[in-house]
Design a protein around this motif. Sequence first.
Motif, PDB file in Angstrom:
ATOM      1  N   HIS A  47      65.812 -55.593  -6.913  1.00  0.00           N
ATOM      2  CA  HIS A  47      64.501 -56.015  -6.656  1.00  0.00           C
ATOM      3  C   HIS A  47      63.775 -54.970  -5.596  1.00  0.00           C
ATOM      4  N   ALA A  48      64.407 -54.464  -4.719  1.00  0.00           N
ATOM      5  CA  ALA A  48      63.878 -53.514  -3.593  1.00  0.00           C
ATOM      6  C   ALA A  48      63.801 -52.244  -4.342  1.00  0.00           C
ATOM      7  N   PHE A  49      64.569 -51.754  -5.191  1.00  0.00           N
ATOM      8  CA  PHE A  49      64.528 -50.390  -6.196  1.00  0.00           C
ATOM      9  C   PHE A  49      63.223 -50.495  -6.907  1.00  0.00           C
ATOM     10  N   LEU A  50      63.235 -51.565  -7.683  1.00  0.00           N
ATOM     11  CA  LEU A  50      61.991 -51.787  -8.688  1.00  0.00           C
ATOM     12  C   LEU A  50      60.571 -51.903  -7.938  1.00  0.00           C
ATOM     13  N   LYS A  51      60.539 -52.648  -7.075  1.00  0.00           N
ATOM     14  CA  LYS A  51      59.409 -52.712  -6.162  1.00  0.00           C
ATOM     15  C   LYS A  51      58.840 -51.640  -5.523  1.00  0.00           C
ATOM     16  N   SER A  52      60.001 -50.911  -5.153  1.00  0.00           N
ATOM     17  CA  SER A  52      59.660 -49.522  -4.447  1.00  0.00           C
ATOM     18  C   SER A  52      59.004 -48.338  -5.635  1.00  0.00           C
ATOM     19  N   GLU A  53      59.848 -48.268  -6.542  1.00  0.00           N
ATOM     20  CA  GLU A  53      59.293 -47.228  -7.586  1.00  0.00           C
ATOM     21  C   GLU A  53      58.122 -47.771  -8.127  1.00  0.00           C
ATOM     22  N   LEU A  54      57.669 -49.013  -8.650  1.00  0.00           N
ATOM     23  CA  LEU A  54      56.589 -49.319  -9.193  1.00  0.00           C
ATOM     24  C   LEU A  54      55.462 -49.109  -8.101  1.00  0.00           C
ATOM     25  N   SER A  55      55.480 -49.368  -6.818  1.00  0.00           N
ATOM     26  CA  SER A  55      54.623 -49.307  -5.806  1.00  0.00           C
ATOM     27  C   SER A  55      54.197 -47.883  -5.493  1.00  0.00           C
ATOM     28  N   ASN A  56      55.097 -47.026  -5.666  1.00  0.00           N
ATOM     29  CA  ASN A  56      55.044 -45.613  -5.597  1.00  0.00           C
ATOM     30  C   ASN A  56      54.093 -44.862  -6.867  1.00  0.00           C
ATOM     31  N   PRO A  59      50.354 -47.870  -6.487  1.00  0.00           N
ATOM     32  CA  PRO A  59      50.391 -48.441  -5.043  1.00  0.00           C
ATOM     33  C   PRO A  59      49.157 -49.682  -5.212  1.00  0.00           C
ATOM     34  N   ASP A  60      48.248 -49.696  -6.099  1.00  0.00           N
ATOM     35  CA  ASP A  60      47.206 -50.567  -6.263  1.00  0.00           C
ATOM     36  C   ASP A  60      47.298 -51.951  -7.160  1.00  0.00           C
ATOM     37  N   ILE A  61      48.612 -51.923  -7.697  1.00  0.00           N
ATOM     38  CA  ILE A  61      48.794 -52.944  -8.499  1.00  0.00           C
ATOM     39  C   ILE A  61      50.243 -53.742  -8.013  1.00  0.00           C
ATOM     40  N   PRO A  62      49.900 -55.442  -7.817  1.00  0.00           N
ATOM     41  CA  PRO A  62      50.750 -55.957  -6.887  1.00  0.00           C
ATOM     42  C   PRO A  62      52.172 -56.257  -7.823  1.00  0.00           C
ATOM     43  N   VAL A  63      53.307 -56.317  -7.174  1.00  0.00           N
ATOM     44  CA  VAL A  63      54.523 -56.648  -7.884  1.00  0.00           C
ATOM     45  C   VAL A  63      54.918 -58.015  -7.628  1.00  0.00           C
ATOM     46  N   ILE A  64      55.006 -58.580  -8.546  1.00  0.00           N
ATOM     47  CA  ILE A  64      55.766 -60.234  -8.431  1.00  0.00           C
ATOM     48  C   ILE A  64      56.995 -60.268  -8.961  1.00  0.00           C
ATOM     49  N   SER A  65      58.059 -60.623  -8.332  1.00  0.00           N
ATOM     50  CA  SER A  65      59.287 -60.613  -8.867  1.00  0.00           C
ATOM     51  C   SER A  65      60.113 -61.930  -8.531  1.00  0.00           C
ATOM     52  N   GLU A  66      61.054 -62.313  -9.670  1.00  0.00           N
ATOM     53  CA  GLU A  66      61.963 -63.233  -9.401  1.00  0.00           C
ATOM     54  C   GLU A  66      62.502 -63.628  -8.069  1.00  0.00           C
ATOM     55  N   GLU A  67      62.710 -62.500  -7.440  1.00  0.00           N
ATOM     56  CA  GLU A  67      63.361 -62.382  -6.158  1.00  0.00           C
ATOM     57  C   GLU A  67      62.569 -62.651  -4.973  1.00  0.00           C
ATOM     58  N   PRO A  76      47.009 -62.387  -9.227  1.00  0.00           N
ATOM     59  CA  PRO A  76      46.225 -61.225  -9.214  1.00  0.00           C
ATOM     60  C   PRO A  76      45.737 -61.173 -10.837  1.00  0.00           C
ATOM     61  N   THR A  77      44.467 -60.250 -11.108  1.00  0.00           N
ATOM     62  CA  THR A  77      44.196 -60.138 -12.403  1.00  0.00           C
ATOM     63  C   THR A  77      45.254 -59.334 -13.098  1.00  0.00           C
ATOM     64  N   ARG A  78      45.780 -58.444 -12.116  1.00  0.00           N
ATOM     65  CA  ARG A  78      46.711 -57.451 -12.845  1.00  0.00           C
ATOM     66  C   ARG A  78      47.856 -57.380 -11.875  1.00  0.00           C
ATOM     67  N   TYR A  79      49.083 -57.147 -12.512  1.00  0.00           N
ATOM     68  CA  TYR A  79      50.196 -57.395 -11.855  1.00  0.00           C
ATOM     69  C   TYR A  79      51.534 -57.116 -12.583  1.00  0.00           C
ATOM     70  N   PHE A  98      73.468 -58.804 -19.952  1.00  0.00           N
ATOM     71  CA  PHE A  98      72.437 -58.814 -19.006  1.00  0.00           C
ATOM     72  C   PHE A  98      71.178 -57.617 -19.283  1.00  0.00           C
ATOM     73  N   VAL A  99      70.237 -57.734 -18.519  1.00  0.00           N
ATOM     74  CA  VAL A  99      69.160 -56.703 -18.702  1.00  0.00           C
ATOM     75  C   VAL A  99      68.505 -56.615 -17.385  1.00  0.00           C
ATOM     76  N   SER A 100      67.869 -55.403 -17.414  1.00  0.00           N
ATOM     77  CA  SER A 100      66.608 -55.370 -16.362  1.00  0.00           C
ATOM     78  C   SER A 100      65.248 -55.256 -16.985  1.00  0.00           C
ATOM     79  N   GLN A 101      64.342 -56.038 -16.551  1.00  0.00           N
ATOM     80  CA  GLN A 101      63.017 -56.154 -17.415  1.00  0.00           C
ATOM     81  C   GLN A 101      61.872 -56.055 -16.544  1.00  0.00           C
ATOM     82  N   VAL A 102      60.605 -55.407 -17.122  1.00  0.00           N
ATOM     83  CA  VAL A 102      59.570 -55.235 -16.406  1.00  0.00           C
ATOM     84  C   VAL A 102      58.270 -55.602 -17.310  1.00  0.00           C
ATOM     85  N   ALA A 103      57.293 -56.313 -16.967  1.00  0.00           N
ATOM     86  CA  ALA A 103      55.934 -56.510 -17.595  1.00  0.00           C
ATOM     87  C   ALA A 103      54.822 -56.191 -16.881  1.00  0.00           C
ATOM     88  N   LEU A 104      53.871 -55.540 -17.452  1.00  0.00           N
ATOM     89  CA  LEU A 104      52.600 -55.632 -16.854  1.00  0.00           C
ATOM     90  C   LEU A 104      51.749 -56.588 -17.463  1.00  0.00           C
TER      91      LEU A 104
END
Length: 259
Positions: A47-56, A59-67, A76-79, A98-104
């Motif tokens: 969680h910490a890794f993905l949130k940090s990388e996506l925010s880098n 930075p204007d797109i918020p991250v919502i995580s299972e964790e 938000p309108t976009r996240y 198992f997988v790691s997964q991300v959606a916009l």
Amino acid sequence: MSNSAFTDIVKVVQTLSEQVAHWRNDNNARHLHSKQDFKTEADRRAHAFLKSELSNFYPDIPVISEEDEAHLSTRPTRYWLIDPIDGTASWYGGFSGFVSQVALVENAEPIFGVVVAPVLNKTWTALKNRGAFLNNTPLKSLKSSSRLVFVDNTPEPHGFVKDLMSSMNASGYYESGSIGLKSCLVADGTVDLFIKPVVVRDWDIAPVAVILKEVGGFLRLANGSPFIFEGPMDKSEGIIIARDQVLLERAIEYADQRC
């Protein structure tokens, strides 16, 4: 999202998934913070890794995580919607599912998705109106077939799925792990039908929703209603993911009879 941005985010998720696979040999990463929810130190790290990388990158797109500790009904309108490790039990048990997964998600619709299964060496990706891919190879559109292969997460079908397979005269069964992975197996044509008659959460399914849409697959709540990425993250009805509309309608009818 540009093609270069698409590639950058895919690489981030692939990098994370490789680390997650290595963490299975790390006793600290395997530490269980919650036995009830099966949350490990690896989940927190991922969680910490993905949130940090996506925010880098964005930075204007918020991250919502299972964790996240809490999830608001208003979004938000976009996240970004992320599931750092989907299938933690498989990861913990030494299995490949198992997988790691991300959606916009934009205006309540997933427009980009990436699902990476590191042990299987498979990466599924899709960008709205630009097709879906498995390891950079375009996926073909799904078509009707007489074949009916179910997928679930036990070595042999049991309970609801076993009964449904019998009722629908299924021709085969495939064992797999996480919800995201099983859904991708429908999208790439490995299997035909996945039914989960329990609570499913948006982060479980958002990344594959756009993949399915690009290949003509169907995602619905188990009662046949549309799966809407709004309001609470929990979908208590469960889900049906089907190869085509005819199969979807059959599954809804038979599932309703079994309930």
